[in-house]
Design a protein around this motif. Structure first.
Motif, PDB file in Angstrom:
ATOM      1  N   MET A   1       0.821  -1.237   0.039  1.00 36.15           N
ATOM      2  CA  MET A   1       0.034  -0.085  -0.071  1.00 36.15           C
ATOM      3  C   MET A   1       1.110   1.247   0.153  1.00 36.15           C
ATOM      4  O   MET A   1       0.705   2.279  -0.722  1.00 36.15           O
ATOM      5  CB  MET A   1      -1.033   0.005   1.183  1.00 36.15           C
ATOM      6  N   LEU A   2       1.685   1.272   0.886  1.00 35.91           N
ATOM      7  CA  LEU A   2       2.702   2.476   1.080  1.00 35.91           C
ATOM      8  C   LEU A   2       3.637   2.554  -0.324  1.00 35.91           C
ATOM      9  O   LEU A   2       3.811   3.673  -0.632  1.00 35.91           O
ATOM     10  CB  LEU A   2       3.535   2.472   2.202  1.00 35.91           C
ATOM     11  N   LYS A   3       4.128   1.577  -0.728  1.00 35.43           N
ATOM     12  CA  LYS A   3       4.819   1.481  -2.047  1.00 35.43           C
ATOM     13  C   LYS A   3       4.016   2.279  -3.084  1.00 35.43           C
ATOM     14  O   LYS A   3       4.406   3.127  -4.064  1.00 35.43           O
ATOM     15  CB  LYS A   3       5.055   0.321  -2.655  1.00 35.43           C
ATOM     16  N   LYS A   4       2.706   1.978  -3.236  1.00 34.37           N
ATOM     17  CA  LYS A   4       1.830   2.717  -4.299  1.00 34.37           C
ATOM     18  C   LYS A   4       1.772   4.151  -3.916  1.00 34.37           C
ATOM     19  O   LYS A   4       1.785   4.844  -4.982  1.00 34.37           O
ATOM     20  CB  LYS A   4       0.233   1.810  -4.270  1.00 34.37           C
ATOM     21  N   LEU A   5       1.592   4.454  -2.758  1.00 32.53           N
ATOM     22  CA  LEU A   5       1.552   6.048  -2.449  1.00 32.53           C
ATOM     23  C   LEU A   5       2.663   6.702  -2.529  1.00 32.53           C
ATOM     24  O   LEU A   5       2.997   7.759  -3.132  1.00 32.53           O
ATOM     25  CB  LEU A   5       1.349   6.100  -0.893  1.00 32.53           C
ATOM     26  N   LEU A   6       4.077   5.991  -2.658  1.00 31.61           N
ATOM     27  CA  LEU A   6       5.223   6.196  -3.045  1.00 31.61           C
ATOM     28  C   LEU A   6       5.397   6.705  -4.405  1.00 31.61           C
ATOM     29  O   LEU A   6       6.060   7.470  -4.996  1.00 31.61           O
ATOM     30  CB  LEU A   6       6.370   5.497  -2.470  1.00 31.61           C
ATOM     31  N   ASN A   7       4.740   5.796  -5.129  1.00 30.92           N
ATOM     32  CA  ASN A   7       4.743   6.006  -6.844  1.00 30.92           C
ATOM     33  C   ASN A   7       3.958   7.193  -7.194  1.00 30.92           C
ATOM     34  O   ASN A   7       4.019   7.994  -7.991  1.00 30.92           O
ATOM     35  CB  ASN A   7       4.228   4.750  -7.369  1.00 30.92           C
ATOM     36  N   TYR A   8       3.002   7.382  -6.291  1.00 32.12           N
ATOM     37  CA  TYR A   8       1.741   8.342  -6.615  1.00 32.12           C
ATOM     38  C   TYR A   8       2.278   9.648  -5.992  1.00 32.12           C
ATOM     39  O   TYR A   8       1.997  10.841  -6.631  1.00 32.12           O
ATOM     40  CB  TYR A   8       0.269   8.022  -5.921  1.00 32.12           C
ATOM     41  N   TYR A   9       3.010   9.716  -4.960  1.00 25.45           N
ATOM     42  CA  TYR A   9       3.565  11.022  -4.387  1.00 25.45           C
ATOM     43  C   TYR A   9       5.253  10.652  -4.531  1.00 25.45           C
ATOM     44  O   TYR A   9       5.687  10.211  -3.539  1.00 25.45           O
ATOM     45  CB  TYR A   9       3.093  11.369  -2.955  1.00 25.45           C
TER      46      TYR A   9
ATOM     47  N   ASN B   1       7.785  12.324  -4.217  1.00 22.32           N
ATOM     48  CA  ASN B   1       8.464  13.390  -3.020  1.00 22.32           C
ATOM     49  C   ASN B   1       8.217  12.772  -1.692  1.00 22.32           C
ATOM     50  O   ASN B   1       8.622  13.624  -0.732  1.00 22.32           O
ATOM     51  CB  ASN B   1       8.151  14.763  -3.419  1.00 22.32           C
ATOM     52  N   SER B   2       7.513  11.620  -1.358  1.00 25.54           N
ATOM     53  CA  SER B   2       7.027  11.413  -0.068  1.00 25.54           C
ATOM     54  C   SER B   2       8.276  10.316   0.331  1.00 25.54           C
ATOM     55  O   SER B   2       9.009   9.798  -0.559  1.00 25.54           O
ATOM     56  CB  SER B   2       5.818  10.411  -0.089  1.00 25.54           C
ATOM     57  N   ILE B   3       8.306  10.260   1.577  1.00 27.29           N
ATOM     58  CA  ILE B   3       9.221   9.418   2.249  1.00 27.29           C
ATOM     59  C   ILE B   3       8.519   8.603   3.406  1.00 27.29           C
ATOM     60  O   ILE B   3       7.462   8.769   3.952  1.00 27.29           O
ATOM     61  CB  ILE B   3      10.328  10.295   2.991  1.00 27.29           C
ATOM     62  N   THR B   4       9.301   7.374   3.770  1.00 33.89           N
ATOM     63  CA  THR B   4       8.585   6.406   4.605  1.00 33.89           C
ATOM     64  C   THR B   4       9.792   6.474   5.666  1.00 33.89           C
ATOM     65  O   THR B   4      10.870   6.632   5.773  1.00 33.89           O
ATOM     66  CB  THR B   4       8.622   5.067   3.999  1.00 33.89           C
TER      67      THR B   4
ATOM     68  N   ILE C   1       4.521   7.231   6.783  1.00 33.31           N
ATOM     69  CA  ILE C   1       4.715   7.768   5.187  1.00 33.31           C
ATOM     70  C   ILE C   1       4.587   9.318   5.708  1.00 33.31           C
ATOM     71  O   ILE C   1       3.765   9.681   6.193  1.00 33.31           O
ATOM     72  CB  ILE C   1       4.024   7.403   4.197  1.00 33.31           C
ATOM     73  N   GLY C   2       5.681  10.132   5.128  1.00 33.58           N
ATOM     74  CA  GLY C   2       5.320  11.622   5.047  1.00 33.58           C
ATOM     75  C   GLY C   2       5.201  12.050   3.677  1.00 33.58           C
ATOM     76  O   GLY C   2       5.813  11.674   2.714  1.00 33.58           O
ATOM     77  N   ILE C   3       4.078  12.712   3.434  1.00 33.01           N
ATOM     78  CA  ILE C   3       3.609  13.358   2.398  1.00 33.01           C
ATOM     79  C   ILE C   3       3.923  14.893   2.201  1.00 33.01           C
ATOM     80  O   ILE C   3       3.279  15.459   2.965  1.00 33.01           O
ATOM     81  CB  ILE C   3       2.403  12.869   1.780  1.00 33.01           C
ATOM     82  N   LEU C   4       4.412  15.150   1.283  1.00 32.15           N
ATOM     83  CA  LEU C   4       4.866  16.763   1.007  1.00 32.15           C
ATOM     84  C   LEU C   4       3.435  17.267   0.902  1.00 32.15           C
ATOM     85  O   LEU C   4       2.723  17.226   0.149  1.00 32.15           O
ATOM     86  CB  LEU C   4       5.622  17.003  -0.150  1.00 32.15           C
ATOM     87  N   LYS C   5       3.394  18.317   1.542  1.00 28.84           N
ATOM     88  CA  LYS C   5       1.944  19.067   1.865  1.00 28.84           C
ATOM     89  C   LYS C   5       1.482  19.835   0.318  1.00 28.84           C
ATOM     90  O   LYS C   5       0.498  19.808   0.217  1.00 28.84           O
ATOM     91  CB  LYS C   5       2.035  20.036   3.020  1.00 28.84           C
TER      92      LYS C   5
END
Length: 301
Positions: A1-9, A11-14, A38-42
């Motif tokens: 799940m988080l890997k998919k978010l990393l692909n979508y965002y 600039n995000s970091i885990t 996970i940290g997603i850039l605002k």
């Protein structure tokens, strides 16, 4: 799940652990299943996406959350793997989670409103600006499910804000409590995301929908196609049957909720039974049809 978010965002970091001093440029979310943050850039996320992510993950509010000393101990215990807040609690506890569907109200306003309904023995802690937890000692449980519904409607009228509640099960204070709480929090998030017409949630109300949502495709294909085809051709009949089942086959209550005469309700029930051969007053028949209702609902969303 988080890997998919990393692909979508991109600039995000885990993080493998919650960062002690996270940058204020990131929104931080926790995924229990992967035990990662996970940290997603605002600057890369909009309000609608934030709302969706909050319903799927635990949002970590990095700004100052207004918790009292005892509430902070509960916060650390339930959400940060901290020590037990007390060793003296002998009775069972119940968590009532709540979610405020607006950012316009302050925590002070919400706490003042809630304490007017609950007993003075409760503790209220905040996970973030929108989500909080009422911790009740079962010796002082003050509100039933119907009373919570009335309270929710009153608060919505008085504060002009929709508030959802999840009523947890009684638990003893132990090291398992954070895990049990996180499971309830997961069900609460699922309920708010999928059962949008409901404001009061319980495990029993959510779990059938949770099962239907997670059924593998091969099992969904085995659901009686005649039922699904009938619902597809007559959505009014679908709504009638679902509400009838949700109200424990109570014809008077169902008629009232649908604003129809009892004879009209009976006509629709007879029509369903005639076309499917299923008796809704039989437990197994009612269970099968209710599962079909939930699957049909997801397929048509």
């Amino acid at each position: 799940m988080l890997k998919k978010l990393l692909n979508y965002y991109p600039n995000s970091i885990t993080f493998s652990n919650l960062p002690e001093n996270p940058s204020d440029q990131y929104y931080i979310f926790y995924h229990e299943a992967e035990n990662e943050w996970i940290g997603i850039l605002k600057s890369t996320i909009n309000d609608q996406e934030i709302k969706l992510l909050k319903s799927l993950f635990t949002f970590i509010d990095t700004e100052n959350v207004n918790n009292s000393t005892l509430a902070q101990k509960w916060y650390d215990f339930l959400l940060m793997d901290g020590p037990k807040p007390s060793e003296k609690i002998q009775s069972e506890l119940r968590f009532i989670q709540f979610y405020i569907h607006t950012d316009e109200l302050s925590q002070v306003e919400i706490e003042a409103a809630l304490t007017g309904f609950f007993s003075e023995e409760v503790n209220i802690i905040w996970e973030n600006r929108n989500k909080g937890i009422v911790i009740e000692d079962t010796k002082h449980i003050s509100l039933s499910e119907d009373e919570l519904l009335s309270m929710s409607e009153t608060l919505e009228t008085d504060l002009y804000a929709k508030i959802s509640f999840y009523i947890g099960k009684p638990y003893t204070l132990s090291g398992r409590l954070p895990s049990l709480f996180r499971k309830e929090s997961e069900f609460f998030a699922f309920g708010m995301a999928q059962l949008t017409e409901t404001t009061i949630f319980t495990y029993e109300r959510i779990f059938p929908a949770y099962i239907a949502y997670h059924l593998p495709e091969e099992l969904i294909q085995k659901i009686n196609t005649e039922i699904l085809e009938l619902f597809q051709s007559d959505t009014e009949l679908f709504s009638t049957i679902k509400i009838f089942l949700e109200n424990n086959l109570n014809a008077s209550l169902t008629s009232k909720k649908l604003y129809i005469h009892r004879n009209t309700l009976q006509y629709r029930i007879d029509k369903f039974t005639e076309k499917t051969g299923i008796n809704l007053k039989d437990f197994y028949g009612a269970f099968t049809v209710f599962l079909a209702c939930l699957i049909f609902e997801y397929q048509t969303k």
